[in-house]
Design a protein around this motif. Structure first.
Motif, PDB file in Angstrom:
ATOM      1  N   SER A  36       6.452  11.992  11.538  1.00  0.00           N
ATOM      2  CA  SER A  36       6.849  10.587  11.611  1.00  0.00           C
ATOM      3  C   SER A  36       8.233  10.457  11.003  1.00  0.00           C
ATOM      4  N   ASP A  37       9.197  10.073  11.821  1.00  0.00           N
ATOM      5  CA  ASP A  37      10.615  10.123  11.459  1.00  0.00           C
ATOM      6  C   ASP A  37      11.155   8.745  11.105  1.00  0.00           C
ATOM      7  N   ASP A  38      11.491   8.565   9.818  1.00  0.00           N
ATOM      8  CA  ASP A  38      12.057   7.308   9.340  1.00  0.00           C
ATOM      9  C   ASP A  38      13.590   7.301   9.353  1.00  0.00           C
ATOM     10  N   SER A  39      14.207   8.303   9.952  1.00  0.00           N
ATOM     11  CA  SER A  39      15.664   8.370   9.983  1.00  0.00           C
ATOM     12  C   SER A  39      16.228   7.141  10.704  1.00  0.00           C
ATOM     13  N   PRO A  40      17.281   6.521  10.155  1.00  0.00           N
ATOM     14  CA  PRO A  40      17.756   5.243  10.705  1.00  0.00           C
ATOM     15  C   PRO A  40      18.695   5.356  11.901  1.00  0.00           C
ATOM     16  N   THR A  41      19.209   6.559  12.206  1.00  0.00           N
ATOM     17  CA  THR A  41      20.160   6.668  13.307  1.00  0.00           C
ATOM     18  C   THR A  41      19.579   7.448  14.481  1.00  0.00           C
ATOM     19  N   ILE A  42      20.018   7.080  15.668  1.00  0.00           N
ATOM     20  CA  ILE A  42      19.556   7.739  16.889  1.00  0.00           C
ATOM     21  C   ILE A  42      19.928   9.214  16.879  1.00  0.00           C
ATOM     22  N   GLU A  43      21.101   9.546  16.344  1.00  0.00           N
ATOM     23  CA  GLU A  43      21.567  10.929  16.340  1.00  0.00           C
ATOM     24  C   GLU A  43      20.650  11.824  15.512  1.00  0.00           C
ATOM     25  N   VAL A  44      20.288  11.373  14.303  1.00  0.00           N
ATOM     26  CA  VAL A  44      19.396  12.177  13.460  1.00  0.00           C
ATOM     27  C   VAL A  44      18.012  12.262  14.100  1.00  0.00           C
ATOM     28  N   GLN A  45      17.558  11.184  14.685  1.00  0.00           N
ATOM     29  CA  GLN A  45      16.268  11.211  15.374  1.00  0.00           C
ATOM     30  C   GLN A  45      16.296  12.239  16.508  1.00  0.00           C
ATOM     31  N   ARG A  66       9.741   1.393   6.534  1.00  0.00           N
ATOM     32  CA  ARG A  66       9.362   0.428   5.501  1.00  0.00           C
ATOM     33  C   ARG A  66       8.935   1.140   4.217  1.00  0.00           C
ATOM     34  N   GLY A  67       9.376   2.384   4.036  1.00  0.00           N
ATOM     35  CA  GLY A  67       8.982   3.134   2.858  1.00  0.00           C
ATOM     36  C   GLY A  67       8.021   4.248   3.195  1.00  0.00           C
ATOM     37  N   VAL A  68       7.792   5.130   2.206  1.00  0.00           N
ATOM     38  CA  VAL A  68       6.997   6.331   2.456  1.00  0.00           C
ATOM     39  C   VAL A  68       5.539   6.008   2.776  1.00  0.00           C
ATOM     40  N   CYS A  69       4.983   4.959   2.176  1.00  0.00           N
ATOM     41  CA  CYS A  69       3.571   4.635   2.444  1.00  0.00           C
ATOM     42  C   CYS A  69       3.371   4.188   3.886  1.00  0.00           C
ATOM     43  N   ALA A  70       4.252   3.324   4.365  1.00  0.00           N
ATOM     44  CA  ALA A  70       4.156   2.888   5.759  1.00  0.00           C
ATOM     45  C   ALA A  70       4.345   4.073   6.697  1.00  0.00           C
ATOM     46  N   ASN A  71       5.228   4.998   6.327  1.00  0.00           N
ATOM     47  CA  ASN A  71       5.464   6.157   7.175  1.00  0.00           C
ATOM     48  C   ASN A  71       4.253   7.085   7.196  1.00  0.00           C
ATOM     49  N   ARG A  72       3.592   7.246   6.050  1.00  0.00           N
ATOM     50  CA  ARG A  72       2.379   8.076   6.019  1.00  0.00           C
ATOM     51  C   ARG A  72       1.252   7.435   6.827  1.00  0.00           C
ATOM     52  N   VAL A 167      -9.899   5.750   7.637  1.00  0.00           N
ATOM     53  CA  VAL A 167     -10.507   4.657   8.382  1.00  0.00           C
ATOM     54  C   VAL A 167     -10.924   3.578   7.388  1.00  0.00           C
ATOM     55  N   GLU A 168     -11.382   4.011   6.217  1.00  0.00           N
ATOM     56  CA  GLU A 168     -11.808   3.093   5.158  1.00  0.00           C
ATOM     57  C   GLU A 168     -10.615   2.491   4.410  1.00  0.00           C
ATOM     58  N   GLU A 169      -9.607   3.316   4.158  1.00  0.00           N
ATOM     59  CA  GLU A 169      -8.447   2.903   3.363  1.00  0.00           C
ATOM     60  C   GLU A 169      -7.156   3.364   4.035  1.00  0.00           C
ATOM     61  N   GLN A 170      -6.047   2.728   3.628  1.00  0.00           N
ATOM     62  CA  GLN A 170      -4.715   3.139   4.064  1.00  0.00           C
ATOM     63  C   GLN A 170      -3.812   3.187   2.838  1.00  0.00           C
ATOM     64  N   TRP A 171      -2.651   3.841   2.979  1.00  0.00           N
ATOM     65  CA  TRP A 171      -1.678   3.823   1.905  1.00  0.00           C
ATOM     66  C   TRP A 171      -1.221   2.383   1.655  1.00  0.00           C
ATOM     67  N   ASP A 172      -1.040   2.015   0.401  1.00  0.00           N
ATOM     68  CA  ASP A 172      -0.631   0.654   0.042  1.00  0.00           C
ATOM     69  C   ASP A 172       0.862   0.489   0.334  1.00  0.00           C
ATOM     70  N   GLU A 173       1.172  -0.242   1.386  1.00  0.00           N
ATOM     71  CA  GLU A 173       2.557  -0.401   1.807  1.00  0.00           C
ATOM     72  C   GLU A 173       3.349  -1.364   0.934  1.00  0.00           C
ATOM     73  N   ASN A 174       2.700  -1.984  -0.035  1.00  0.00           N
ATOM     74  CA  ASN A 174       3.432  -2.784  -1.024  1.00  0.00           C
ATOM     75  C   ASN A 174       4.179  -1.888  -2.008  1.00  0.00           C
ATOM     76  N   ILE A 175       3.836  -0.606  -2.026  1.00  0.00           N
ATOM     77  CA  ILE A 175       4.538   0.359  -2.883  1.00  0.00           C
ATOM     78  C   ILE A 175       5.589   1.047  -2.028  1.00  0.00           C
ATOM     79  N   TYR A 176       6.854   0.850  -2.360  1.00  0.00           N
ATOM     80  CA  TYR A 176       7.916   1.493  -1.582  1.00  0.00           C
ATOM     81  C   TYR A 176       7.973   2.976  -1.896  1.00  0.00           C
ATOM     82  N   PHE A 177       7.895   3.308  -3.190  1.00  0.00           N
ATOM     83  CA  PHE A 177       7.926   4.712  -3.608  1.00  0.00           C
ATOM     84  C   PHE A 177       7.462   4.799  -5.054  1.00  0.00           C
TER      85      PHE A 177
END
Length: 292
Positions: A36-45, A66-72, A167-177
């Protein structure tokens, strides 16, 4: 037992290649790998996608940025529950040892089948040629990691989770890192999961100081420290308010945190960082059940 790997990456094409090579060179191959690629530019992607295409069995997806939790969450949700029994979370600057997956399977095979579904394995993350290593631990009252024979937190890059847990839980996306793995483990323990330390599960980590997390913060307090301390405040309050409610501990934690942090910031000559720590912690969301 099928083990899939979830790799989160951002702007580290050179590291991603090493990470994928280590996984696919394993003596027992992963069932699948999601990048899962969070890189912000098309070139790096584009560059990252080309790296991924070198390794059959690897799926490339764009991250939510939106941070590492959302990416995971983005990565693990791309692994169907029927497609894997267990998942590992591997950042792009991590290289697993060749027997990483084999060792995990061996450990699970020692357990009765009924226990496997509620057991999380945690191994060790080593730092290059140094003697330093991260080990499974637990959180102290004030939210610091400390050694423990009965761990309550994992070394996230060297951990294996049952897939159905997400399925029961997800990473807490309120935590950026910062502290996101400890917070997730607190919820796992609340649900009855056990964390089993496993010294044969080994990964190798490199410190990537070019990360944006190491960019300047406020005064003598780095951007990295701001995220860490905001996360410690958020997780500490969530721990004693929502996960394991205890009014006395909640009040005591908040009092100790604010006294200690004020003293720390004063010594660093960065008392002006206080508002930013509070802003990043966003503790108001803890009073909104739908957001946590």
């Amino acid at each position: 037992m099928r083990i899939s790997a979830c790799i989160t990456t951002r702007n580290r094409t050179h590291k991603l290649d090493d990470c994928l090579k280590a996984l696919w060179d394993s003596s027992v191959k992963p069932e699948s790998v999601i990048v899962s690629d969070d890189s912000p530019t098309i070139e790096v992607q584009r560059q990252n996608k080309e790296i991924v295409e070198k390794y059959p069995g690897t799926i490339y997806i764009i991250g939510p940025r939106r941070g590492v939790c959302a990416n995971r969450n983005n990565a693990v949700n791309a692994v169907g529950e029927s497609e894997a029994d267990f998942v590992a979370f591997v950042d792009d600057d991590i290289c697993v040892e060749s027997d990483f997956i084999a060792s995990a399977i061996k450990e699970y095979e020692k357990l009765p089948e009924t226990q496997r579904k509620s057991t999380i394995l945690s191994g060790i993350s080593k730092f290059g040629d140094t003697d330093g290593a991260l080990l499974p631990s637990k959180l102290s009252f004030q939210g610091y990691f400390q050694a423990s024979d009965i761990p309550e937190t994992v070394v996230i890059h060297a951990a294996i989770f049952p897939r159905h847990f997400f399925v029961e839980e997800q990473w807490d996306e309120n935590i950026y890192f910062g502290y996101e793995d400890a917070e997730l483990c607190l919820r796992a323990i609340k649900r009855g999961y056990k964390i089993l330390p496993c010294s044969t599960l080994i990964v190798n980590s490199t410190i990537e100081e070019s990360s944006t997390l190491y960019s300047p913060g406020i005064g003598a307090v780095s951007n990295y420290e701001l995220h860490i301390e905001a996360a410690r405040l958020y997780v500490g309050i969530k721990r004693y308010k929502n996960l394991f409610p205890n009014t006395f501990k909640l009040i005591a934690f908040v009092v100790f945190y604010f006294i200690h942090m004020t003293g720390y910031l004063f010594k660093k000559g960065a008392i002006q960082a206080w508002p930013e720590i509070i802003r990043r912690a966003d503790i108001g969301k803890l009073w909104n059940p739908s957001s946590v």
